[in-house]
Every structure is written in C-alpha cells, then in structure tokens.
Enzyme design. Sequence first.
Site, PDB file in Angstrom:
ATOM      1  N   ARG A   1     -10.306 -11.440   1.795  1.00 39.06           N
ATOM      2  CA  ARG A   1     -11.180 -12.460   1.210  1.00 39.06           C
ATOM      3  C   ARG A   1     -10.500 -13.837   1.215  1.00 39.06           C
ATOM      4  NH1 ARG A   1     -11.508  -8.842  -4.071  1.00 39.06           N
ATOM      5  NH2 ARG A   1     -11.065  -7.306  -2.446  1.00 39.06           N
TER       6      ARG A   1
ATOM      7  N   LYS B   1       0.845  -1.197   0.000  1.00 40.03           N
ATOM      8  CA  LYS B   1       0.000   0.000   0.000  1.00 40.03           C
ATOM      9  C   LYS B   1       0.881   1.248   0.000  1.00 40.03           C
ATOM     10  CE  LYS B   1      -3.908  -1.806   2.717  1.00 40.03           C
ATOM     11  NZ  LYS B   1      -4.974  -1.593   1.713  1.00 40.03           N
TER      12      LYS B   1
HETATM   13  N1  BES Z   1      -8.083  -3.806   4.470  1.00 39.68           N
HETATM   14  C1  BES Z   1      -8.266  -3.369   3.144  1.00 39.68           C
HETATM   15  C2  BES Z   1      -9.554  -2.596   2.918  1.00 39.68           C
HETATM   16  C3  BES Z   1      -9.696  -1.269   3.632  1.00 39.68           C
HETATM   17  C4  BES Z   1      -9.507  -0.091   2.932  1.00 39.68           C
HETATM   18  C5  BES Z   1     -10.097  -1.210   4.941  1.00 39.68           C
HETATM   19  C6  BES Z   1      -9.679   1.119   3.570  1.00 39.68           C
HETATM   20  C7  BES Z   1     -10.281   0.013   5.581  1.00 39.68           C
HETATM   21  C8  BES Z   1     -10.074   1.170   4.885  1.00 39.68           C
HETATM   22  C9  BES Z   1      -8.272  -4.557   2.194  1.00 39.68           C
HETATM   23  O1  BES Z   1      -7.509  -5.645   2.567  1.00 39.68           O
HETATM   24  C10 BES Z   1      -7.729  -4.057   0.892  1.00 39.68           C
HETATM   25  O2  BES Z   1      -6.590  -3.718   0.860  1.00 39.68           O
HETATM   26  N2  BES Z   1      -8.562  -4.027  -0.132  1.00 39.68           N
HETATM   27  C11 BES Z   1      -8.167  -3.547  -1.408  1.00 39.68           C
HETATM   28  C12 BES Z   1      -8.628  -4.498  -2.449  1.00 39.68           C
HETATM   29  C13 BES Z   1      -8.081  -4.230  -3.800  1.00 39.68           C
HETATM   30  C14 BES Z   1      -6.629  -4.616  -3.849  1.00 39.68           C
HETATM   31  C15 BES Z   1      -8.863  -5.017  -4.815  1.00 39.68           C
HETATM   32  C16 BES Z   1      -8.806  -2.177  -1.609  1.00 39.68           C
HETATM   33  O3  BES Z   1      -9.970  -2.005  -1.248  1.00 39.68           O
HETATM   34  O4  BES Z   1      -8.123  -1.279  -2.099  1.00 39.68           O
HETATM   35 MN    MN Z   2      -5.478  -5.417   1.910  1.00 41.70          MN
END
Ligand code: BES
Ligand code: MN
Length: 497
Positions: A353, A279
């Site tokens: 997931r 990230k």
């Molecule tokens: N934990 C994150 C989602 C999240 C985002 C939680 C903002 C709280 C605040 C999750 O594991 C994630 O990183 N999701 C990605 C998925 C993408 C790579 C398809 C996302 O939502 O960007």
């Molecule tokens: Mn994630």
Amino acid sequence: MKLSVRTKSALSAVEGALIIGVFEEDKNLPGWIKSLPDKVDLLLKNAVKEDDYKGKFGHTLLVRGSANSKIRKILLIGLGKRDDWSEEQARKAAGKSRTALKSFRIRKVASSLFGWEVDPSIAKAQVEGFILSGYTFNKYKSKKAENNESIEIGSLEIINVFGENVAPLKRAVKLGRVFSDGAILARDLQAEPGNTATPTYLAAQARKIASASPRIKVKILDKTKIKKLKMGAFIGVSNGSQEPPKLIVLEYRGTSPKHKPIALVGKGITFDSGGISLKPGAAMEEMKYDMSGAAAVLGVFKALSELDLKENIVGVIPATENLPSGTALKPGDIVKTYSGKTIEIINTDAEGRLVLADALSYTIKNYKPSRIIDLATLTGSVVVALSTHATGIISNDADLTKKLIAAGETTGERLWELPLWDPFRDQIKSDFADMKNIGGKGGGTITAAALLENFVEDTPWAHLDIAGTAYLSGSLDYSPKGPTGVGVRLLLEYLSG
Ligand code: BES
Ligand code: MN
Ligand code: ZN
C-alpha cells in the site's frame, strides 16, 4: 503453437489427434462425425457404447485410430449439459482435453468447434483454455524432461464442424491467442525468481514491450528521480534493499491525446520478506510472486501491441524489494508521500500500500486518467475471505465495478466486491500521522484499500486484491500449479468492451 481455423470439409484430412466435444444430450455423438475418414465414426460409436460414455462435463474417452489412419487418436471430451454451457465451460473443457492428451506423443491437434452452432466467443475461449493449460516453466531445469512432456504440440486446428465458413472464427482465434500470450508473459514474469526478476529486470521487460510497438512508449524513473519527486513511501520501502527501485511507466496511444487515458497500476514488489517486520519462513519463497500486479500490467501492454484498441492507456509499476537492513523502514517511522500526506508505519510488511500510494498519486497528477485500476497481491486477508476462487474488488465507482465484474464473468476471472465503509476508514487513523499503514484486527483487505483511497482523489478507482488468485498451490482447470497470470485477460476484456 500454430493456430488455424478449418472448415467442416477439413475433417477428412485430420492428422494427429482429434478432440471432439460431446454434450450429455448428444450421447449418440454429433451427426457430423460421418465426415471423418476411415470409418472413424463406427469406431467412435462402438467405443461410446462399450464404455457407456455419456459426455458428462470433463469426462474424456480416448479412442485410437485404425492402423492406417492419419488420425492417431480421437479424444471425446464431455461438455456437460447444454443449459450449463458458457465460455468458461469451453475454456475448462479445452484445458481438460489438452491435459488428457499430455502423456501421448502428439504434435498436431485438431479440435471440433465446441457448442452447437458457430460461436466466435467459444472459439476464443477454446484457444485460451488450450494454450493456458499447457503452460510450463522449466527454464532452470538443466535436464530437459526426457519423457513425453518435452513433446510440444506444434499446431492446433479449430474445425468449424457446422459449416464451410471460417471468417468470423479467425479473428476470435487470434484474440484468444493474444489474450493468452499476454497472460503467459505475466506467468513467466511471476515465475522468475527474485534474484532474476529484479526491478531492473521488470524495467527491461517494459522496454522490450515498448520497442515492439510504435504506439507504446516507456519511461523508467530511477532512484535519484524517485527521490527528487519526494515519493517518501516508495523510497522508504526501497531503502531496505540494495537492489535499485524503478518506477516503470508505459503509455499506449490508441486515440487522440485529447482523450484521457485509462490507468493501470500494478504492485511490483519483486520479493517481500516483510522487512523489519519479518515474515515467518514457511512459504516465504512464494513472495517472489509479490509482483503479480506488475506482471499483469506488463502482460496487458504486450497484448496491446497486437490489438487495435481505440483507447489511451497508461501503465504504472512501482518496483522494489522489501527487505530488512540497517537502512530499512522501522515500525514507528513516519513517511511523507508524493501527495504530501503522511503515513505512520506500524508494520513494515504492509509495504504494498505504501508503494501504491505514491504510484497512484503520481499517475493521477501526471496523467489525469478517466479511471484508475490497481492490481496488487496486497493482503493475506483476501485469501482467507475468497480463497483462490475470486479476486477482491473495492472501488469508489459503481459503474466501473459493474463493468469489471462483468468482464471477470466472461474471462473466468471472478471478482467479488467488498465494502469500503467509514468504520474501516476509522481503523487506519493514526495518533501521529495522517494515517497508519495497518488497521488492526479484522477487515485487512478493506483497511488496505481504505489507505489507498486517500491517494486517488476524485478519480473513479477500483482496487483488485489478487493475493489469492495470482498463483495456485495445485492445478485448477486450465491453470497449472504456480502463477496464473490473473488480471491480464480480465483487463483486456474490460478495455475491449
Ligand atoms: N504481499 C503480502 C500479501 C500476500 C499474502 C500476498 C499472501 C500473497 C499471499 C503483503 O505485502 C503483506 O505482507 N500483507 C500483510 C499485511 C499485514 C501486515 C497488515 C498481510 O496480509 O499479512
Ligand atoms: Mn508484505
Ligand atoms: Zn507484499
């Protein structure tokens, strides 16, 4: 905080601060204020007139008690229009009144029972709003605040200003406390930093909760066991980290084992860096909250030990970190899940997931639940769609959806349904495996659910995406900035219904 319920006659002996709820229609103040000692009623009438106070929702007016009075402060809190009145309004009004008292050195608080008649559900809501709005997490500050913030309110009396009967209110007040304490535990766990709240720490919390109740059992599966069970998706995510993963299982026995349990599954990523698909740095510290689903399940189980629910309930938490390393999952990798189905990893940041896929199959295979509800901070997309104002719900069962949405209306934890149509399922088709872990552009919350759906078989299932509602960047009503404990009161309401 000590909680109690008092009859109307207790008005003559109030100490500390007294909160009085005033509807707009009551701008001349409710008649029962005549029962207050030391001619407080006259003070109030004068103040209302002088300030042209109208009882608009959330508006407060502070009146000081007379020199010798035990009542030091009287806070009028506007309850708004009677037509708009609800439990959520009561929660908000109680929260706002506590916030308004924050800067005073007050240890004892009494509050009129809000509303216009004896209503236990309003008493419960008032207690929730009051407890939840006072939340702070400062255990890591070496200097305890020297100012008034360090003064804790030691007691809250709810006064039945409508009469001399408190029996129906006592249970409601207890429920308000138990629901809130569950949410507060969830908030505390959410707030803990990732270097404390590891999977091992969450497992220890589960043990502690189980040891407090003869009806709750706990099982912790360690990495060796998780590997042996061939949970390839869960193990894949955990492989990037040195911190050992745990599969935490809690069982609450409220009725005969012949009854199938209701299952609650909570995402327990104790820190989500994204893994190899790292990230960006901005706000990455918020990813300590990626175990908010797990926190909600633990909060529910804590409350279960004090309720008497005639249900069997199982809670399952896949807990691990998601970190990059030489042993981490890579884009292009294919994992084989506990169910046997394979998933191609396109983005290692779509890890929630993966761990949920194995946790859902494990729960269904081993517990055959009558229904299964998962809670997860799963996608940034749900924050885009619903902001912090609602949790996204995606389900294969209309009845379950309806009941959860209704529970959310009652507890003020709103749910909004998103559709799981075939085109979303098509988005996660993989060239190399049974499915891939992201669905490309658009509909990110739904394509995540489309993956989970592959692991619930025919079990009635609801997926709650709490990424937007689990924590706040500014305070809202009775939730201070930070973790909200979302899901705990919602699920307790659903389970009690
Ligand atoms: N934990 C994150 C989602 C999240 C985002 C939680 C903002 C709280 C605040 C999750 O594991 C994630 O990183 N999701 C990605 C998925 C993408 C790579 C398809 C996302 O939502 O960007
Ligand atoms: Mn994630
Ligand atoms: Zn995550």
